[in-house]
Write a protein that holds these residues in place. Structure first.
Motif, PDB file in Angstrom:
ATOM      1  N   GLN A  59       0.795  -1.308  -0.031  1.00  0.00           N
ATOM      2  CA  GLN A  59      -0.036   0.006   0.049  1.00  0.00           C
ATOM      3  C   GLN A  59       0.790   1.242   0.102  1.00  0.00           C
ATOM      4  O   GLN A  59       0.486   2.460  -0.206  1.00  0.00           O
ATOM      5  CB  GLN A  59      -0.862  -0.037   1.145  1.00  0.00           C
ATOM      6  CG  GLN A  59      -2.082  -1.048   1.200  1.00  0.00           C
ATOM      7  CD  GLN A  59      -2.693  -0.702  -0.334  1.00  0.00           C
ATOM      8  OE1 GLN A  59      -3.453   0.330  -0.549  1.00  0.00           O
ATOM      9  NE2 GLN A  59      -2.402  -1.639  -1.279  1.00  0.00           N
ATOM     10  N   ASP A  64      -2.055   3.799  -0.039  1.00  0.00           N
ATOM     11  CA  ASP A  64      -1.493   4.518   1.150  1.00  0.00           C
ATOM     12  C   ASP A  64      -0.213   4.916   1.445  1.00  0.00           C
ATOM     13  O   ASP A  64       0.339   4.332   2.086  1.00  0.00           O
ATOM     14  CB  ASP A  64      -2.012   3.389   2.317  1.00  0.00           C
ATOM     15  CG  ASP A  64      -2.378   4.079   3.706  1.00  0.00           C
ATOM     16  OD1 ASP A  64      -2.078   5.280   3.867  1.00  0.00           O
ATOM     17  OD2 ASP A  64      -2.865   3.427   4.609  1.00  0.00           O
ATOM     18  N   ARG A 131      -9.042   3.526   3.396  1.00  0.00           N
ATOM     19  CA  ARG A 131      -7.696   3.056   3.853  1.00  0.00           C
ATOM     20  C   ARG A 131      -7.891   2.551   5.380  1.00  0.00           C
ATOM     21  O   ARG A 131      -9.009   2.710   5.659  1.00  0.00           O
ATOM     22  CB  ARG A 131      -6.877   4.304   4.072  1.00  0.00           C
ATOM     23  CG  ARG A 131      -6.426   4.858   2.635  1.00  0.00           C
ATOM     24  CD  ARG A 131      -5.510   6.211   2.796  1.00  0.00           C
ATOM     25  NE  ARG A 131      -4.906   6.584   1.457  1.00  0.00           N
ATOM     26  CZ  ARG A 131      -4.577   7.912   1.251  1.00  0.00           C
ATOM     27  NH1 ARG A 131      -4.650   8.619   2.219  1.00  0.00           N
ATOM     28  NH2 ARG A 131      -3.973   8.134   0.143  1.00  0.00           N
ATOM     29  N   SER A 392      -6.000  -1.601   1.991  1.00  0.00           N
ATOM     30  CA  SER A 392      -6.828  -0.313   1.312  1.00  0.00           C
ATOM     31  C   SER A 392      -7.441  -0.929   0.357  1.00  0.00           C
ATOM     32  O   SER A 392      -7.318  -2.310  -0.308  1.00  0.00           O
ATOM     33  CB  SER A 392      -5.926   0.608   0.705  1.00  0.00           C
ATOM     34  OG  SER A 392      -5.067   1.357   1.830  1.00  0.00           O
ATOM     35  N   SER A 409      -4.802   4.615   8.147  1.00  0.00           N
ATOM     36  CA  SER A 409      -3.816   3.784   8.858  1.00  0.00           C
ATOM     37  C   SER A 409      -3.240   4.505   9.850  1.00  0.00           C
ATOM     38  O   SER A 409      -2.803   5.723   9.553  1.00  0.00           O
ATOM     39  CB  SER A 409      -3.069   2.698   7.812  1.00  0.00           C
ATOM     40  OG  SER A 409      -2.084   3.747   7.035  1.00  0.00           O
TER      41      SER A 409
END
Length: 465
Positions: A59, A64, A131, A392, A409
């Motif tokens: 991610q 992310d 996310r 995500s 996150s």
């Protein structure tokens, strides 16, 4: 009624086989009237695409990302996050997150993307990124099946129907092949056979499946079917024929023959020298001869199925090679970029193609892009990343709000973030985890479908209604 022991064993075997066939056949439960209406191949008013990236994606490279000027190697003991963008051996990758240029009429992007998202980032105007999803598993099969169904597997075994099956089962589409599953598992635990996906593992399988066969059914099977309706019914036959094997066969045979005679196989044979297939190859950058199992070829297959009115739902394993526990960051990023660029081309196509009901195909298509889990935010001793809970996903298209990020996150170890599920805002005290069932409920609710099977509420902040 006594069991008739005079039934030949060959016939009993046939009955059992036929009963199983009709329970599994794609067309067996499809009302013939509905199929006949679909002969004109009118595209579904609402389409769905489920895009799977297999292996567990990184991610930090995708949806992310982190600022490498903040999450530096010097702070790694504190943050437990190492973006690793400076470790690319391919200079075509940026060494920081992508913030796409503003599109006319769309305003600036509210989403930052990892370097591997590449061309897909330009479509931020039809996207929402979620996310901080807690997958609650680090096993490949469990994570994949969890996202496909929106239900936590029992061990490694899938529970419930695939979301595509739920959609087809509720909407009862009249397209010839309501659901296609290309390299993706599909399940059906409560709907008729008409909701089943046609499962294929390569593009040639789809062409071959839809091609007229030159072989007739075995004469014995034909004779047994003809006799089935005229002989005394025994307990054995009653049990095996409870679902109407004989009548189902006749209906199914007519439907299958109509499908096979419609030339649908030609739509997916991209090696043809026709104006349409030449245009498809040029648009997706495909070779003049197959195979067409690249990410770009799979994207072209999705577009073809939706635009020609052949299918309503397409689930596809777009790219793999992501389970990279060792090796450079470049290898994982390259595989990701291949998938995202193919997906970008698909969105280009759907945006550029008018839909019969108005607008373009992207206005009528809901897309979910997912993987079974993510990779660790720290690089291991073999220059790779391991399995990580925090995931995500990407939602695009119809029924959804766009250009937004929902959830987060953590800034320490990218732990699943606790959020207010009504808004997506961080709430460390009273917040909840985002789970795959919230995503599936949101997809169903985006089309005003019943999402009660998920046993959660959708993320209503993401819905347009």
């Amino acid at each position: 009624m006594k069991k008739n022991d005079q039934i030949p064993s060959s016939r009993r075997t046939f009955l059992k086989a036929t009963a199983g066939l009709m329970g599994a056949t794609l067309f067996g439960g499809l009302p013939f009237r509905s199929f006949a209406q679909a002969a004109a191949l009118k595209p579904a008013d609402r389409c769905f695409v489920f895009v799977y990236f297999s292996g567990g994606w990184d991610q930090l490279l995708a949806f992310d990302p982190r600022d490498p000027d903040v999450f530096t190697p010097e702070r790694v003991a504190e943050t437990r996050i190492l973006p690793g963008y400076n470790l690319f051996t391919d200079a075509t990758f940026l060494d920081r997150p992508i913030v796409p240029d503003a599109l006319p009429g769309a305003g600036p992007s509210n989403i930052a993307f990892g370097p591997a998202v590449s061309d897909l980032a330009k479509h931020y105007d039809v996207m929402t990124v979620v996310r901080g999803i807690n997958m609650t598993t680090l096993a490949h099969e469990e994570g994949m099946r969890y996202f496909i169904t929106g239900k936590r597997p029992i061990g490694a075994a899938a529970r419930g129907s695939s979301t595509a099956t739920e959609i087809v089962g509720q909407l009862l589409p009249t397209v010839p092949i309501p659901s296609i599953a290309y390299g993706v598992e599909s399940y059906n635990d409560r709907y008729p056979g008409s909701a089943n996906a046609l499962r294929v593992s390569r593009s040639k399988d789809l062409v071959d499946t839809l091609s007229p066969s030159k072989k007739r059914l075995d004469a014995q099977i034909e004779n047994e079917l003809l006799l089935l309706g005229g002989e005394p019914v025994t307990c054995d036959e009653a049990a095996l024929g409870a679902g109407g094997v004989g009548s189902t066969y006749h209906t199914s045979r007519e439907q299958v023959q109509q499908v096979l005679s419609s030339g649908l196989n030609l739509a997916f044979d991209f090696a043809q020298n026709t104006e349409a297939t030449n245009a498809t190859r040029a648009f997706y950058g495909l070779p003049s001869t197959g195979p067409y199992d690249s990410a770009a070829g799979r994207a072209a297959l999705v577009a073809t199925a939706l635009k020609l009115g052949i299918s309503q739902c397409v689930s596809i394993n777009l790219v793999g090679g992501l389970d990279t526990h060792f090796g450079t960051q470049t290898s994982h990023a390259t595989n990701l970029r291949t998938g995202f660029n193919a997906l970008s081309r698909l969105v280009d196509d759907l945006k550029a193609t008018s839909h019969p009901s108005g607008g373009n195909f992207m206005d009528h298509t809901t897309v979910l892009v997912f993987s079974e889990f993510a990779r660790t935010p720290l690089i291991n001793a073999t220059n790779g990343r391991d399995h990580h809970l925090t995931n995500s996903c990407l939602l695009m298209g119809a029924g959804l709000k766009h250009n937004m990020v929902f959830g987060h996150s953590g800034d320490i170890g990218m732990a699943p973030g606790l959020v207010d599920l009504k808004t997506g805002a961080k709430d460390s005290n009273n917040g909840e985890n985002i789970l795959p069932e919230h995503i599936i409920a949101t997809v169903l609710a985006s089309a005003d479908l019943d999402y009660s099977i998920t046993r959660v509420e959708p993320l209503k902040a993401l819905l347009t209604t």
